[in-house]
Design an enzyme around this catalytic site. Structure first.
Site, PDB file in Angstrom:
ATOM      1  N   ASP A 243       0.875  -1.171   0.000  1.00  0.00           N
ATOM      2  CA  ASP A 243       0.000   0.000   0.000  1.00  0.00           C
ATOM      3  C   ASP A 243       0.913   1.223   0.000  1.00  0.00           C
ATOM      4  OD1 ASP A 243      -2.190   1.584  -0.088  1.00  0.00           O
ATOM      5  OD2 ASP A 243      -3.048   0.970   1.823  1.00  0.00           O
TER       6      ASP A 243
ATOM      7  N   GLY B 271       0.979   4.254   1.390  1.00  0.00           N
ATOM      8  CA  GLY B 271       1.442   5.000   2.557  1.00  0.00           C
ATOM      9  C   GLY B 271       0.499   6.075   3.055  1.00  0.00           C
ATOM     10  N   GLY B 272      -0.238   6.705   2.153  1.00  0.00           N
ATOM     11  CA  GLY B 272      -1.094   7.817   2.563  1.00  0.00           C
ATOM     12  C   GLY B 272      -2.156   7.385   3.559  1.00  0.00           C
TER      13      GLY B 272
ATOM     14  N   GLN C 112     -11.935   6.173  -5.593  1.00  0.00           N
ATOM     15  CA  GLN C 112     -12.455   6.844  -4.391  1.00  0.00           C
ATOM     16  C   GLN C 112     -13.823   7.439  -4.710  1.00  0.00           C
ATOM     17  OE1 GLN C 112     -11.319   6.602  -1.418  1.00  0.00           O
ATOM     18  NE2 GLN C 112      -9.256   5.784  -1.752  1.00  0.00           N
TER      19      GLN C 112
ATOM     20  N   GLY D 191     -11.489   3.522   0.181  1.00  0.00           N
ATOM     21  CA  GLY D 191     -12.375   4.442   0.888  1.00  0.00           C
ATOM     22  C   GLY D 191     -13.586   3.806   1.547  1.00  0.00           C
TER      23      GLY D 191
ATOM     24  N   ASP E 112      -7.668  -7.546   1.574  1.00  0.00           N
ATOM     25  CA  ASP E 112      -6.645  -7.563   2.630  1.00  0.00           C
ATOM     26  C   ASP E 112      -7.260  -6.982   3.886  1.00  0.00           C
ATOM     27  OD1 ASP E 112      -6.461  -4.607   1.703  1.00  0.00           O
ATOM     28  OD2 ASP E 112      -5.311  -4.683   3.568  1.00  0.00           O
TER      29      ASP E 112
ATOM     30  N   CYS F 235     -10.575 -28.570  11.425  1.00  0.00           N
ATOM     31  CA  CYS F 235      -9.683 -27.584  10.803  1.00  0.00           C
ATOM     32  C   CYS F 235      -8.369 -28.279  10.448  1.00  0.00           C
ATOM     33  CB  CYS F 235      -9.434 -26.415  11.758  1.00  0.00           C
ATOM     34  SG  CYS F 235      -8.219 -25.220  11.144  1.00  0.00           S
TER      35      CYS F 235
ATOM     36  N   CYS G  82      -5.481 -26.750   9.890  1.00  0.00           N
ATOM     37  CA  CYS G  82      -4.297 -25.954  10.199  1.00  0.00           C
ATOM     38  C   CYS G  82      -3.414 -26.732  11.177  1.00  0.00           C
ATOM     39  CB  CYS G  82      -4.686 -24.584  10.759  1.00  0.00           C
ATOM     40  SG  CYS G  82      -4.762 -24.470  12.550  1.00  0.00           S
TER      41      CYS G  82
ATOM     42  N   CYS H 189      -4.674 -27.035  14.903  1.00  0.00           N
ATOM     43  CA  CYS H 189      -5.868 -27.834  15.203  1.00  0.00           C
ATOM     44  C   CYS H 189      -5.697 -29.311  14.844  1.00  0.00           C
ATOM     45  CB  CYS H 189      -7.079 -27.276  14.455  1.00  0.00           C
ATOM     46  SG  CYS H 189      -7.525 -25.613  14.966  1.00  0.00           S
TER      47      CYS H 189
ATOM     48  N   HIS I 268      -3.714 -20.138  12.921  1.00  0.00           N
ATOM     49  CA  HIS I 268      -5.075 -20.669  12.709  1.00  0.00           C
ATOM     50  C   HIS I 268      -5.939 -19.667  11.943  1.00  0.00           C
ATOM     51  CE1 HIS I 268      -9.041 -22.385  13.344  1.00  0.00           C
ATOM     52  NE2 HIS I 268      -9.401 -21.142  13.647  1.00  0.00           N
TER      53      HIS I 268
HETATM   54  N1  GUN Z   1      -6.675   0.564   2.800  1.00  0.00           N
HETATM   55  C1  GUN Z   1      -8.009   0.506   3.056  1.00  0.00           C
HETATM   56  N2  GUN Z   1      -8.670   1.446   2.347  1.00  0.00           N
HETATM   57  C2  GUN Z   1      -7.742   2.124   1.638  1.00  0.00           C
HETATM   58  C3  GUN Z   1      -7.818   3.227   0.725  1.00  0.00           C
HETATM   59  O1  GUN Z   1      -8.880   3.768   0.415  1.00  0.00           O
HETATM   60  N3  GUN Z   1      -6.625   3.657   0.202  1.00  0.00           N
HETATM   61  C4  GUN Z   1      -5.431   3.068   0.515  1.00  0.00           C
HETATM   62  N4  GUN Z   1      -4.313   3.546  -0.042  1.00  0.00           N
HETATM   63  N5  GUN Z   1      -5.336   2.037   1.375  1.00  0.00           N
HETATM   64  C5  GUN Z   1      -6.483   1.576   1.923  1.00  0.00           C
HETATM   65 ZN    ZN Z   2      -7.085 -24.388  13.061  1.00  0.00          ZN
END
Ligand code: GUN
Ligand code: ZN
Length: 385
Positions: A99, A101-102, A196, A223, A273, A311, A313, A316, A348
């Site tokens: 990502d 950084g902002g 955005q 966003g 993520d 599970c 993993c 478990c 896990h």
């Molecule tokens: N991580 C979760 N949402 C955002 C987003 O809108 N912009 C960025 N750069 N990272 C994020």
């Molecule tokens: Zn597990």
């Protein structure tokens, strides 16, 4: 307007659900294949807290997320250049997404201010003023060598007023142009744009149209996940998904609750993520097929079962099957005291997330995705722990 003409990825949709927008694809990035839909665990300070790269690889993780902001501060650009990037630095041979950084600065540092130039903030080391521009973020991500780099975007909270929201959306488009121009390695690193526009359908549509024109190898929706209503959240994802090209990966940023993953895969998203599964593990929370459990609860004091029945993993899985066979009782008595217990719970939870995505992918391929969704919600809310 700048255009990103080169890409360093292949993306082939291999199956589509016949009743929802879910799809399964084979993506190939510079550090190997990524089967989608995919969840990317977050290793903020290079490496997931407490989990070795080898363990992550054994869990089947094909791509992890790092943050430009954190790596830029420590080890810093000079070290990254000297060792040849973040893969070598953390001995991770598979893919990395960074990502820009902002977002991290705005969410972590209350003192960050945004101007057309970039994001201004005070160094957490010595309080001196620093500026992260689109050009600087690209330069850092080029030094990191991530397989997917994110543009610097102007991120504001979903519930921000309409004028500031529109300004942030248009600024993110201008910053994308600057990122495309500043990107030095388009043959080996893929730059993704970030849509955005908050909860405003019109802004999201304008942003999608403009960013699609820039032709980046992949497209993110940002966003969201800032505490907005679920219906508003789903409507934005659905709006964007209808406008985005079919032949490029779609990444929904910061989304990672299991139920949101299932719904957003149905809405046509491919990549996700979130820090949630790893962070919540450190607070003693296990994510399971039958709902979440807080292992600090006294009811687990004498409970000899694994975190989740069946599970696969290593925590478990019983000893007879070459696992570690760790009981809920063990977690109950150690999880807030021993870092090892938090690491095991992290394994896990990451396994749970990765496995959920693999199950969804298989269901899409088998064209049984709607039945999968039904069973998922049934197990989660009706299931017997
Ligand atoms: N991580 C979760 N949402 C955002 C987003 O809108 N912009 C960025 N750069 N990272 C994020
Ligand atoms: Zn597990």
């Amino acid at each position: 307007m700048s255009k990103a003409t080169t890409s360093a990825l292949e993306f082939r949709v291999v199956a589509r659900c016949s009743t929802t927008k879910a799809r399964a694809a084979n993506m190939v990035l510079p550090h190997g294949p990524v089967n989608t839909p995919v969840f990317m665990p977050v290793g903020t300070q290079a490496s997931l807290k407490g989990v070795l790269p080898e363990q992550l690889e054994k869990l089947g993780c094909q791509i992890m997320l790092n943050n430009t902001y954190h790596l830029g501060l420590k080890p810093g650009q000079k070290v990254l250049d000297a060792v040849g990037g973040a893969h070598r630095f953390q001995t991770w041979t598979r893919n990395i997404l960074t990502d820009s950084g902002g977002f991290q600065m705005v969410s972590l540092l209350k003192l960050a201010t945004i101007t057309e130039e970039g994001v201004k903030f005070l160094s957490p080391d010595d309080g001196s003023p620093m500026l992260l521009t689109p050009e600087h973020s690209m330069s850092l991500q080029n030094s990191i060598g991530s397989d997917i780099m994110m543009q610097l975007d102007d991120v504001v909270h979903t519930l921000t007023g309409p004028e500031r929201m529109e300004e942030a959306m248009y600024r993110s488009i201008r910053w994308l142009d600057r990122c495309i121009k500043a990107h030095k390695k388009p043959e080996t690193q893929n730059l993704f744009c970030i849509i955005q526009g908050g909860l405003d359908k019109r802004l999201r549509e304008i942003c999608c149209r403009e960013m699609i024109k820039r032709d980046t190898p992949g497209i993110a929706v940002g966003g969201l996940s800032g505490g907005e209503e679920k219906t508003a959240f789903c409507e934005v994802v659905n709006t964007c998904s209808d406008l985005l090209p079919q032949n490029k990966p779609r990444y929904l940023m910061g989304v990672g609750y299991a139920e949101d993953l299932v719904v957003c895969v149905a809405l046509g998203m491919d990549m996700f993520d979130c820090v949630y599964p790893t962070r919540t593990a450190r607070f003693g929370n296990a994510i399971t097929r039958y709902g979440n459990m807080n292992l600090r609860n006294h009811k687990y004091k004498f409970d000899e079962q694994p975190l989740e029945k069946d599970c696969q993993c290593p925590c478990c899985l019983p000893k007879e099957k070459n696992g570690w066979g760790i009981s809920r009782a063990f977690f109950h008595s150690t999880v807030s005291k021993e870092t090892a217990a938090a690491h095991l719970m992290t394994i896990h939870n990451v396994h749970y997330q990765l496995n959920l995505m693999r199950e969804m992918r298989q269901a899409i391929i088998d064209d049984t995705f709607p039945a999968f969704v039904k069973r998922f919600f049934n197990d989660k809310y009706e299931g017997d722990k």
